[in-house]
Design an enzyme around this catalytic site. Sequence first.
Site, mmCIF file in Angstrom:
data_model
loop_
_atom_site.group_PDB
_atom_site.id
_atom_site.type_symbol
_atom_site.label_atom_id
_atom_site.label_comp_id
_atom_site.label_asym_id
_atom_site.label_seq_id
_atom_site.Cartn_x
_atom_site.Cartn_y
_atom_site.Cartn_z
ATOM 1 N N ARG A 237 42.840 126.127 -16.102
ATOM 2 C CA ARG A 237 41.942 125.008 -15.825
ATOM 3 C C ARG A 237 40.971 125.442 -14.736
ATOM 4 O O ARG A 237 41.370 126.125 -13.768
ATOM 5 C CB ARG A 237 42.715 123.773 -15.362
ATOM 6 C CG ARG A 237 43.392 122.994 -16.473
ATOM 7 C CD ARG A 237 42.391 122.297 -17.419
ATOM 8 N NE ARG A 237 43.029 121.532 -18.466
ATOM 9 C CZ ARG A 237 43.276 121.961 -19.699
ATOM 10 N NH1 ARG A 237 42.954 123.196 -20.055
ATOM 11 N NH2 ARG A 237 43.835 121.169 -20.589
ATOM 12 N N GLU A 266 33.039 120.473 -16.588
ATOM 13 C CA GLU A 266 32.770 120.812 -17.989
ATOM 14 C C GLU A 266 32.075 119.644 -18.675
ATOM 15 O O GLU A 266 32.458 118.487 -18.421
ATOM 16 C CB GLU A 266 34.082 121.156 -18.697
ATOM 17 C CG GLU A 266 34.734 122.399 -18.116
ATOM 18 C CD GLU A 266 36.039 122.800 -18.829
ATOM 19 O OE1 GLU A 266 36.381 122.183 -19.851
ATOM 20 O OE2 GLU A 266 36.692 123.727 -18.334
ATOM 21 N N HIS A 285 35.088 126.569 -23.128
ATOM 22 C CA HIS A 285 36.447 126.017 -23.270
ATOM 23 C C HIS A 285 36.888 126.043 -24.737
ATOM 24 O O HIS A 285 37.083 124.991 -25.357
ATOM 25 C CB HIS A 285 36.514 124.587 -22.701
ATOM 26 C CG HIS A 285 37.917 124.160 -22.392
ATOM 27 N ND1 HIS A 285 38.232 123.313 -21.350
ATOM 28 C CD2 HIS A 285 39.112 124.468 -22.989
ATOM 29 C CE1 HIS A 285 39.542 123.108 -21.326
ATOM 30 N NE2 HIS A 285 40.095 123.808 -22.333
HETATM 31 N N1 LIG Z 1 41.540 127.304 -22.313
HETATM 32 C C1 LIG Z 1 42.129 126.561 -23.218
HETATM 33 O O1 LIG Z 1 41.545 126.213 -24.242
HETATM 34 C C2 LIG Z 1 43.530 126.143 -23.004
HETATM 35 C C3 LIG Z 1 44.042 126.021 -21.750
HETATM 36 N N2 LIG Z 1 45.348 125.645 -21.567
HETATM 37 C C4 LIG Z 1 45.841 125.548 -20.204
HETATM 38 O O2 LIG Z 1 46.910 126.452 -20.061
HETATM 39 C C5 LIG Z 1 47.939 125.810 -19.324
HETATM 40 C C6 LIG Z 1 49.258 126.500 -19.567
HETATM 41 O O3 LIG Z 1 49.719 126.270 -20.879
HETATM 42 P P1 LIG Z 1 51.189 126.738 -21.318
HETATM 43 O O4 LIG Z 1 51.357 128.183 -21.084
HETATM 44 O O5 LIG Z 1 51.434 126.180 -22.660
HETATM 45 O O6 LIG Z 1 52.038 125.925 -20.223
HETATM 46 P P2 LIG Z 1 53.520 126.198 -19.707
HETATM 47 O O7 LIG Z 1 53.966 124.911 -19.124
HETATM 48 O O8 LIG Z 1 54.332 126.832 -20.761
HETATM 49 O O9 LIG Z 1 53.318 127.279 -18.538
HETATM 50 C C7 LIG Z 1 52.790 126.966 -17.305
HETATM 51 C C8 LIG Z 1 53.175 128.044 -16.321
HETATM 52 O O10 LIG Z 1 52.548 127.746 -15.061
HETATM 53 C C9 LIG Z 1 53.508 127.892 -14.048
HETATM 54 N N3 LIG Z 1 53.191 127.043 -12.907
HETATM 55 C C10 LIG Z 1 53.009 125.698 -12.880
HETATM 56 N N4 LIG Z 1 52.729 125.301 -11.625
HETATM 57 C C11 LIG Z 1 52.743 126.426 -10.862
HETATM 58 C C12 LIG Z 1 52.538 126.687 -9.484
HETATM 59 N N5 LIG Z 1 52.270 125.701 -8.638
HETATM 60 N N6 LIG Z 1 52.612 127.969 -9.045
HETATM 61 C C13 LIG Z 1 52.904 128.980 -9.910
HETATM 62 N N7 LIG Z 1 53.102 128.777 -11.232
HETATM 63 C C14 LIG Z 1 53.044 127.529 -11.686
HETATM 64 C C15 LIG Z 1 54.827 127.501 -14.671
HETATM 65 O O11 LIG Z 1 55.846 128.064 -13.882
HETATM 66 P P3 LIG Z 1 57.412 128.000 -14.268
HETATM 67 O O12 LIG Z 1 57.511 128.772 -15.546
HETATM 68 O O13 LIG Z 1 58.096 128.678 -13.162
HETATM 69 O O14 LIG Z 1 57.744 126.553 -14.446
HETATM 70 C C16 LIG Z 1 54.669 128.135 -16.045
HETATM 71 O O15 LIG Z 1 55.055 129.477 -15.998
HETATM 72 C C17 LIG Z 1 47.861 124.352 -19.808
HETATM 73 O O16 LIG Z 1 48.454 123.479 -18.899
HETATM 74 C C18 LIG Z 1 46.369 124.155 -19.884
HETATM 75 O O17 LIG Z 1 45.861 123.751 -18.638
HETATM 76 C C19 LIG Z 1 46.164 125.355 -22.617
HETATM 77 C C20 LIG Z 1 45.697 125.445 -23.890
HETATM 78 C C21 LIG Z 1 44.323 125.808 -24.193
HETATM 79 O O1 LIG Z 2 42.551 123.182 -22.862
HETATM 80 C C1 LIG Z 2 43.092 122.865 -23.866
HETATM 81 C C2 LIG Z 2 44.418 122.365 -23.966
HETATM 82 O O2 LIG Z 2 44.927 122.249 -25.096
HETATM 83 O O3 LIG Z 2 45.009 122.067 -22.916
#
Ligand SMILES: NC(=O)C1=CN([C@@H]2O[C@H](COP(=O)(O)OP(=O)(O)OC[C@H]3O[C@@H](n4cnc5c(N)ncnc54)[C@H](OP(=O)(O)O)[C@@H]3O)[C@@H](O)[C@H]2O)C=CC1
Ligand SMILES: O=CC(=O)O
Length: 324
Positions: A237, A266, A285
């Site tokens: 994000r 955005e 995005h």
């Molecule tokens: N650009 C795009 O089009 C897209 C963007 N996204 C973004 O990607 C993000 C991640 O998606 P996804 O991988 O499925 O989510 P997950 O919930 O599977 O993974 C999130 C990761 O972030 C870590 N995390 C959360 N808070 C913190 C913190 N404060 N410090 C360090 N690590 C942290 C978590 O840690 P832990 O494993 O230890 O809990 C986890 O490893 C979504 O929330 C969204 O914002 C998603 C889809 C599309």
């Molecule tokens: O940014 C896209 C999402 O699926 O989250």
Amino acid sequence: MKPVVVAYKTLPEDLRQRLDTHFAVTEFEGLSEENCKKYAQVLQKAQGIIGSGGKFDKQQLNLLPSLKVASTISAGYDQFDVEEMSARGIALMHTPDALTETVADLMMALVLSTARRVVDLAERTKAGKWRDSVDPSWYGIDVHHKTLGIIGMGRIGMALAQRAHGGFSMPVLYNARHRHEQAEQRFNAGYRDVDSLLAESDFVCITLPLNEQTHHLIGRDQLAKMKPSAILINAGRGPVVDEEALIDALKNHRIHAAGLDVFEHEPLPADSALLRLPNVVALPHVGSATHETRYDMAATAVENLITALTGKVERNCVNPQVIQ
Ligand SMILES: NC(=O)C1=CN([C@@H]2O[C@H](COP(=O)(O)OP(=O)(O)OC[C@H]3O[C@@H](n4cnc5c(N)ncnc54)[C@H](OP(=O)(O)O)[C@@H]3O)[C@@H](O)[C@H]2O)C=CC1
Ligand SMILES: O=CC(=O)O
């Protein structure tokens, strides 16, 4: 009588028909102020909503007094006030698994296009500037065998690590709130605190959700810890990175380049300095924006809404305590 559902995004016809079999559906594009006024009555009655974008704060939720389930066609849910929704007994459903691999593909595309200057060089070629064999002003930097650091080792982080480790022979470092044994075993990934990851990585890839802890996690001090030759990739994000600080770091060549799919505001304003920097690849995005994945996300969101409003929820619920 069928429960009332509002789709605030146009759905593929077959998915719309599936919703119609269960619910009385009103469909329109976007929760603009104008649409909220025009559809105020149906919003009042809606027990379910499905769509993407928007901002679901208290004010917006007040327009939805009958709401039981919100089904977002996205993995991220920072646009929702989850605490307030839980207090009101509203379940929030999302679509994480449908897009994981596609977003990881796009992140690799950003890694490759920034390092190998794919966009810049393609534009030069189209402009007829390729007249002789290319000189060093056209060269990029290697990707293979470089160190890739991932901040946020969740679903997308793991899929990215798989590509970097298996496809490009890259040593992988990661940071998350917890240690991830699977990442360490499968990809030989090394856990680092954020500062060490920034200092050691050639590519710093952000796959974090936006929350109070991650807002501006990467600011001026953190960017200063990166190698001058390093590249920052953000597909988590926008507000996870302090954009002003990033612009300064890129302008002053304190880091080499950035590949960005997400921004603090955005759509990215046309006058953003990021759009004038040659060492930036900026995308609108589009992490999940393939025909297949966008369809799968919509299909998942439809099933999420049906199960949450009519049956038992087994997955994809952000606040499952609401329906237990
Ligand atoms: N650009 C795009 O089009 C897209 C963007 N996204 C973004 O990607 C993000 C991640 O998606 P996804 O991988 O499925 O989510 P997950 O919930 O599977 O993974 C999130 C990761 O972030 C870590 N995390 C959360 N808070 C913190 C913190 N404060 N410090 C360090 N690590 C942290 C978590 O840690 P832990 O494993 O230890 O809990 C986890 O490893 C979504 O929330 C969204 O914002 C998603 C889809 C599309
Ligand atoms: O940014 C896209 C999402 O699926 O989250």
